[in-house]
Design an enzyme around this catalytic site. Sequence first.
Site, PDB file in Angstrom:
ATOM      1  N   HIS A  37     -16.038  22.942  31.812  1.00  0.00           N
ATOM      2  CA  HIS A  37     -17.216  22.897  30.951  1.00  0.00           C
ATOM      3  C   HIS A  37     -16.852  22.890  29.477  1.00  0.00           C
ATOM      4  O   HIS A  37     -17.739  22.965  28.617  1.00  0.00           O
ATOM      5  CB  HIS A  37     -18.144  24.076  31.260  1.00  0.00           C
ATOM      6  CG  HIS A  37     -18.885  23.944  32.538  1.00  0.00           C
ATOM      7  ND1 HIS A  37     -19.756  24.897  33.017  1.00  0.00           N
ATOM      8  CD2 HIS A  37     -18.891  22.950  33.476  1.00  0.00           C
ATOM      9  CE1 HIS A  37     -20.264  24.504  34.178  1.00  0.00           C
ATOM     10  NE2 HIS A  37     -19.752  23.324  34.478  1.00  0.00           N
ATOM     11  N   PRO A  90     -23.277  24.874  43.285  1.00  0.00           N
ATOM     12  CA  PRO A  90     -23.771  26.074  42.615  1.00  0.00           C
ATOM     13  C   PRO A  90     -24.703  25.715  41.460  1.00  0.00           C
ATOM     14  O   PRO A  90     -24.320  24.949  40.571  1.00  0.00           O
ATOM     15  CB  PRO A  90     -22.488  26.744  42.093  1.00  0.00           C
ATOM     16  CG  PRO A  90     -21.526  25.603  41.916  1.00  0.00           C
ATOM     17  CD  PRO A  90     -21.853  24.623  42.996  1.00  0.00           C
ATOM     18  N   HIS A 148     -18.592  17.268  42.427  1.00  0.00           N
ATOM     19  CA  HIS A 148     -19.826  17.112  43.200  1.00  0.00           C
ATOM     20  C   HIS A 148     -19.571  16.391  44.519  1.00  0.00           C
ATOM     21  O   HIS A 148     -20.320  16.582  45.478  1.00  0.00           O
ATOM     22  CB  HIS A 148     -20.876  16.353  42.383  1.00  0.00           C
ATOM     23  CG  HIS A 148     -21.593  17.224  41.412  1.00  0.00           C
ATOM     24  ND1 HIS A 148     -22.959  17.228  41.251  1.00  0.00           N
ATOM     25  CD2 HIS A 148     -21.124  18.147  40.526  1.00  0.00           C
ATOM     26  CE1 HIS A 148     -23.306  18.106  40.322  1.00  0.00           C
ATOM     27  NE2 HIS A 148     -22.200  18.664  39.861  1.00  0.00           N
ATOM     28  N   ARG A 191     -16.593  15.866  36.877  1.00  0.00           N
ATOM     29  CA  ARG A 191     -17.787  16.424  37.527  1.00  0.00           C
ATOM     30  C   ARG A 191     -18.131  15.647  38.792  1.00  0.00           C
ATOM     31  O   ARG A 191     -18.529  16.229  39.813  1.00  0.00           O
ATOM     32  CB  ARG A 191     -18.966  16.383  36.555  1.00  0.00           C
ATOM     33  CG  ARG A 191     -20.254  16.999  37.097  1.00  0.00           C
ATOM     34  CD  ARG A 191     -21.278  17.175  35.985  1.00  0.00           C
ATOM     35  NE  ARG A 191     -22.493  17.811  36.483  1.00  0.00           N
ATOM     36  CZ  ARG A 191     -23.637  17.161  36.692  1.00  0.00           C
ATOM     37  NH1 ARG A 191     -23.719  15.859  36.434  1.00  0.00           N
ATOM     38  NH2 ARG A 191     -24.698  17.804  37.131  1.00  0.00           N
ATOM     39  N   GLY A 237     -17.224  17.478  51.680  1.00  0.00           N
ATOM     40  CA  GLY A 237     -15.799  17.275  51.445  1.00  0.00           C
ATOM     41  C   GLY A 237     -15.546  16.075  50.553  1.00  0.00           C
ATOM     42  O   GLY A 237     -16.467  15.333  50.192  1.00  0.00           O
ATOM     43  N   VAL A 277     -19.635  18.712  48.520  1.00  0.00           N
ATOM     44  CA  VAL A 277     -20.678  18.249  49.439  1.00  0.00           C
ATOM     45  C   VAL A 277     -20.043  17.339  50.487  1.00  0.00           C
ATOM     46  O   VAL A 277     -19.568  16.251  50.172  1.00  0.00           O
ATOM     47  CB  VAL A 277     -21.793  17.496  48.686  1.00  0.00           C
ATOM     48  CG1 VAL A 277     -22.868  17.024  49.656  1.00  0.00           C
ATOM     49  CG2 VAL A 277     -22.391  18.374  47.600  1.00  0.00           C
ATOM     50  N   ASN A 289     -28.055  15.958  40.970  1.00  0.00           N
ATOM     51  CA  ASN A 289     -27.315  14.740  40.627  1.00  0.00           C
ATOM     52  C   ASN A 289     -28.137  13.678  39.912  1.00  0.00           C
ATOM     53  O   ASN A 289     -27.603  12.931  39.081  1.00  0.00           O
ATOM     54  CB  ASN A 289     -26.727  14.117  41.891  1.00  0.00           C
ATOM     55  CG  ASN A 289     -25.679  14.996  42.549  1.00  0.00           C
ATOM     56  OD1 ASN A 289     -25.087  15.859  41.910  1.00  0.00           O
ATOM     57  ND2 ASN A 289     -25.446  14.773  43.844  1.00  0.00           N
ATOM     58  N   SER A 319     -18.866  10.461  49.399  1.00  0.00           N
ATOM     59  CA  SER A 319     -20.274  10.343  49.798  1.00  0.00           C
ATOM     60  C   SER A 319     -21.190  10.337  48.574  1.00  0.00           C
ATOM     61  O   SER A 319     -22.281   9.773  48.608  1.00  0.00           O
ATOM     62  CB  SER A 319     -20.661  11.486  50.744  1.00  0.00           C
ATOM     63  OG  SER A 319     -20.407  12.744  50.156  1.00  0.00           O
TER      64      SER A 319
END
Length: 331
Positions: A197, A167, A73, A69, A79, A77, A98, A83
């Site tokens: 998931h 999303p 994430h 995950r 790429g 965001v 987050n 970050s």
Amino acid sequence: MASTNKAVISLLLLSCLVLLVSVSSAANSTTGLKVGFYRKSCPPAEAIVQKYVNKFVFRNPGFAAGLIRLHFHDCFVRGCDASVLLDGANSEKQSIPNRGSLRGFEIIDAAKAELEIRCPGIVSCADILAFAARDSSWRVGDIYYEVPAGRRDGNESNTLDPLLNLPPPFFNATQLRDNFARKGLTLDEMVTLSGAHSIGIAHCTSFNGRLYPTVDPTLDPNYAVFLRNICPAPVANATGPPSVNPTVNQDVITPKRLDNLYYELLKQKKGLLTSDQVLLTSTLTSKIVLKNAQNGPAWAKKFAAAMIKMGKIDVLTGTQGEIRENCRLVN
């Protein structure tokens, strides 16, 4: 007539320029990535990351879901530039999607600490995260794939960016398709990656709207009773986050195994999030769900390919960005 011809020629030239820029941008997103990138500069790089992933996931399999995950994430965001790992009051970590839910930072930190001793200034945090996601897939799902590496680390992280790019759990199939398409991923890849998931947990606030005030008709009634016993009803007129926000396994059959039983649960109306169950109820995606449910090995192969492709989204390479000494801070 002459002016018309000039206008047409100008339009064609502009179109060619736009196409050239688009192709160039797409090429730049993957140029410099290759399998075995650290073979000469830091031969033990991938083994070191795998060592720490195995160590932590052995103690708690939930870390595998957390690392996959975390990679998702990150890539969605700005790429795949690590970050999401940066600390700060206005960083991505503090964004609503987050905050308090991302896991696995300590694993990245541990791997980076050893890598800086063994190969100082060589291995990027973005690549460590990509390796860790792969190693997690292998550890809990026997899904292995080679990771093209050579990513460099970004130096920006903004609280607003995850809200604009990730999303949310209430998206319908069309919104999910469009969200993934903006990142260069197909409809099939979106449904395939949703299979992640099959491991991990979700907070009650992510799906409470399916339980209260009335139960979502696409949710199995017995499953709804089970969930209501765990998740309290939202407090009316609340002005802040709930004081109690329990978690639930996203897969009630094999919660510690990355497999295609996630799609079987959708057939049983036991998809936890709206964005899960809608994959079966929507004609846009239902056939893909049924196909993934029927053939586990085929889904696993598609999952590996989709993870590789996701790991190439808007990467920094060459002289772009930096190689952080500490994954939580810019140099």
